[in-house]
Write a protein that holds these residues in place. Structure first.
Motif, mmCIF file in Angstrom:
data_model
loop_
_atom_site.group_PDB
_atom_site.id
_atom_site.type_symbol
_atom_site.label_atom_id
_atom_site.label_comp_id
_atom_site.label_asym_id
_atom_site.label_seq_id
_atom_site.Cartn_x
_atom_site.Cartn_y
_atom_site.Cartn_z
ATOM 1 N N LEU A 130 0.835 -1.198 0.000
ATOM 2 C CA LEU A 130 0.000 0.000 0.000
ATOM 3 C C LEU A 130 0.872 1.252 0.000
ATOM 4 N N THR A 131 0.349 2.320 -0.579
ATOM 5 C CA THR A 131 1.038 3.607 -0.460
ATOM 6 C C THR A 131 0.690 4.199 0.899
ATOM 7 N N MET A 132 1.452 5.226 1.282
ATOM 8 C CA MET A 132 1.166 5.858 2.570
ATOM 9 C C MET A 132 -0.228 6.474 2.563
ATOM 10 N N ASP A 133 -0.628 7.039 1.415
ATOM 11 C CA ASP A 133 -1.973 7.629 1.340
ATOM 12 C C ASP A 133 -3.045 6.562 1.562
ATOM 13 N N GLU A 134 -2.858 5.392 0.961
ATOM 14 C CA GLU A 134 -3.829 4.306 1.154
ATOM 15 C C GLU A 134 -3.877 3.877 2.623
#
Lengths: 509, 509
Positions: A223-227
């Motif tokens: 996952l990305t940090m935003d996710e």
């Protein structure tokens, strides 16, 4: 004595070449003129961006006046083919004297430690310097102040995230096979209790599965940090891989060298865990420290020393912490390997029962988190956590997490594929299991192909204290490759990880 | 647990690319299939030849089924474009457990030490492992037995040469600027006395000139082993560069990392020197150990300890040795830098006089060699050596050596070009020179461009104890680059290497 002055300008080509570090290919004559040779590090600049890169020389690949940058280097600088970049030799790294001081027994100041970690992260240092820094710690431990400077520097040289509410986490120092699945129970119990637990974890280094490997059987973990931030806000719990989030990036560089040298200095382990957690915004943390024969921590006095390090460092860094010394003398639950463990965890969540070593441990750790939060009185957390587990709320929460991470929330244990090539070893005698060797189980599961072959691993049919009859199954190996299974079976016969002892030891003629 | 079986075959391309180690560029998909990633080491085989190489991955440079080998790797294997080579992942290096043992404080057996050195020389190890091996010695010294195993292993993993008669040598541990020229007197004195002295030496590492750099001003030094053997047989004396002769090649790898880390473990220094000498067939050796402020060895007790190491190791290895502790508190002679030193040595040989620190030292060391040979009684070597020097026989021999090495034997001191950009610092007061700082002199001469700029360096007009008047010249800097000279002058003013003290220290208003 660095060569001062303006960097020389070169036209850029971009080449698709990867050596796990920034590379710049220069014509040999350009390199000579710049005063550098192959394997030196140079500073490449474009506008106000800069990156360090290791020099590869060639007579023919690039003509004089042109340099070829690896994709990685080009993307760090945001350059395209045809741009002009400046290239400048790097004299001594800024932290050279600090490293030298440490190698000669000196104590590092906060500024010195920071300069070392900055040079490590920027790629100014090669493997030799990084290994020297780590090996020095085997002989001359970091002092408590130095360690806190190290942790702060590791955090500051990477990304940081903050959440609106208090962030909780549970982290195991590992070393026991079968342990990767515990978090698949703990995290939903904590999240179902209303606490925020955006857990990031690593892939396996020397074990058959890391929590990220096991969770990946059921959902996305890259996952990305935003996710992560979005899912955490919505679902409270996350089970993500921390590898590409730039959290304390020095740690990944250190771990890579530690693994190659098979060293694991205590202080560096504490720094590794705490720096990643602080970068992730964690404020209240439970550390699981398995103790026992074949675990990372062999005995209680070593455990006390290490726990003390964690507690004092957490104090210096403003982190609330509890360290749980848990039983690590044999594997956790009955399986080791990503798919086998995902299946075991899912079964436990759905059926609300399973191996006591799995469920008791998960409930215990979740309970400590609840106590840290004040939602449970000291000594009461475990009971509350068990209730959340038994009520089915933990499974509901787990399904939400799986769904949020792009997995199928309704997956059933039998849907999970495990290796189709199997081998079962039976007990050669009637007796009781007296010992299961953690390290041997890990080696065998890895020989089967774990963690890369998700379906590979082992299942234990009996654990320490179980009575077995002659011919009863002891352990089954799984692999998706027949030849890997064969290698693993040879290893199984050599290492004999499940020890059965009867009353009769031997008969003489 | 290594992946056994037959290596996979790939078609070869050869690329001109240098990173100071063997490289193999593989398509990313091939690498994945082989189970390796960038920066892993693989074994490349052709027939019965094999070489280890570091993997570089690329999506585009090589298509699947094709690997690109660096020229260095291709020549190690004797492969050409289009050949098929086998490529196999390397599991744990053979010496991995031995290295681990050393890092955890264990003593190495002869076999373990040999396996480490073999892996170092074969390129199985990266910089991290080599640094770990060296850094461990800072904290846990090699025992005397381990050290003798190390030296033997370093010799056995390289080339060896034998001569028909007894081989003598003189070797300085260095650390004092101006020292590189001493061998230009010592070697011809010894050779003129009828002894075989095929001296190999290194280029400068941190000093302004190594003996090889200085001799190169007058003749070729990059001789092949066959040339050395032939010249030694004919002329008795040789002054060659040892860099490409594959003598104890592990040493070059160690020195490179030691330099980067700025460490120099005593045991490793002893191993470095003795292994190269034994590989060169040397049986009787004089070690020059400069002692004093600013030298490598600062005081007598450190010198005694190091000398003891040399003497005991030489004993274990069957080498006759004498260690001379010489005065190293200021530079040798009046110059530092290749051309300046070559000129000073040539003047001394022709005129049979010059700086006492140069001539006395050369004669003393040559005399010790004569004593080791039995041609001089203990205590008489120096007188005999001085006679050879004063008789002009040493100069005649030096001319033969220069001629045999392809130089002009009739070159005169004034024929030697020195840097055309100069700067002279004068004494700011009347007084006496009380100190000359070795390290500062080296840094300033290197800032002038030495040793790469052959004409660069410094000349001292006064040495410790000389009386000077205000305005008398103290030191002259030479460079062939005006901008380098400028940098060096700034450094000269910062470091103030020649200290003059008068009676009057200060006047107050």
């Amino acid at each position: 004595m660095g060569l001062e002055g303006r960097p020389k300008l070169f036209e850029v080509r971009v080449v698709d070449i990867d050596l796990h570090r920034n590379l710049i290919i220069m014509n040999t004559s350009d390199a000579r003129e710049l005063g550098v040779v192959a394997n030196n590090v140079v500073l490449v600049t474009l506008g106000d961006k800069s990156a360090y890169a290791t020099v590869v020389t060639s007579e023919t690949i690039t003509q004089p006046g042109v340099v070829a940058l690896s994709k990685q280097t080009a993307s760090a600088l945001g350059v395209s083919e045809g741009d002009k970049v400046g290239v400048k030799p790097v004299g001594l790294p800024a932290s050279f004297n600090a490293l030298k001081k440490r190698l000669h027994g000196g104590r590092l100041s906060e500024g010195e430690m920071k300069s070392i970690i900055r040079d490590v992260v920027d790629g100014v240092y090669g493997e030799a310097e990084i290994a020297a820094f780590l090996v020095s710690q085997l002989y001359s431990e970091l002092g408590e102040e130095e360690l806190s400077y190290l942790i702060k520097a590791m955090v500051e040289t990477g990304s940081r995230v903050t959440f609106e509410e208090t962030v909780y986490d549970v982290h195991s120092i590992g070393g026991v096979p079968g342990n990767s699945k515990v978090a698949l129970l703990t995290v939903p119990i904590v999240a179902a209790s209303g606490l925020l637990i955006p857990k990031t974890s690593s892939r396996a280094i020397t074990s058959p599965a890391g929590t990220a490997d096991t969770m990946e059987v059921l959902a996305r973990v890259d996952l990305t940090m935003d996710e992560i931030v979005e899912i955490a806000r919505r679902v409270k719990g996350v089970l993500a891989w921390g590898g590409k989030l730039n959290l304390a990036p020095a740690d990944d560089i250190f771990v890579n060298i530690e693994r190659r040298l098979s060293i694991d200095p205590d202080q560096q382990m504490v720094a590794s865990i705490l720096s990643k957690k602080i970068a992730m915004g964690v404020e209240r943390l439970v550390i699981d420290m398995p103790v026992g024969r074949g675990a990372k921590v062999k005995d209680a006095s070593t455990a006390d020393k290490l726990a003390g390090l964690f507690i004092r460092q957490a104090g210096l860094l403003g982190l609330s912490i509890k360290v749980a010394l848990t039983y690590g003398g044999q594997p956790i639950g009955t399986t080791a390997g990503p798919a086998l463990e995902a299946r075991e965890a899912l079964e436990a969540l759905i059926e609300r029962k399973g191996s006591r070593s799995l469920i008791d441990k998960a409930v215990l750790l979740a309970g400590l988190v609840l106590e840290l939060s004040g939602r449970a009185q000291p000594g009461q957390g475990e009971d509350i956590a068990r209730e959340v587990f038994l009520s089915g709320k933990a499974y509901e929460k787990f399904k939400q997490i799986v769904e949020a991470q792009g997995g199928n929330p309704n997956v059933k244990p039998d849907d999970i594929q495990v290796g189709s090539h199997t081998f079962t070893l039976s007990s050669p005698l009637e007796g009781a299991v007296t010992h299961i060797d953690n390290a041997a189980v890990s080696l065998i599961a890895r020989a089967c192909g774990a963690p890369y072959d998700k379906g590979a691993g082992v299942r234990l049919h009996a654990k320490v204290g179980y009575r077995v009859n002659k011919g009863d199954p002891l352990i089954t190996l799984y692999s998706s490759s027949a030849s890997r299974l064969e290698t693993a079976v040879r290893l199984l016969r050599d290492l004999n990880p499940v020890v059965v002892e009867g009353m009769l030891l031997k008969t003489l003629p």
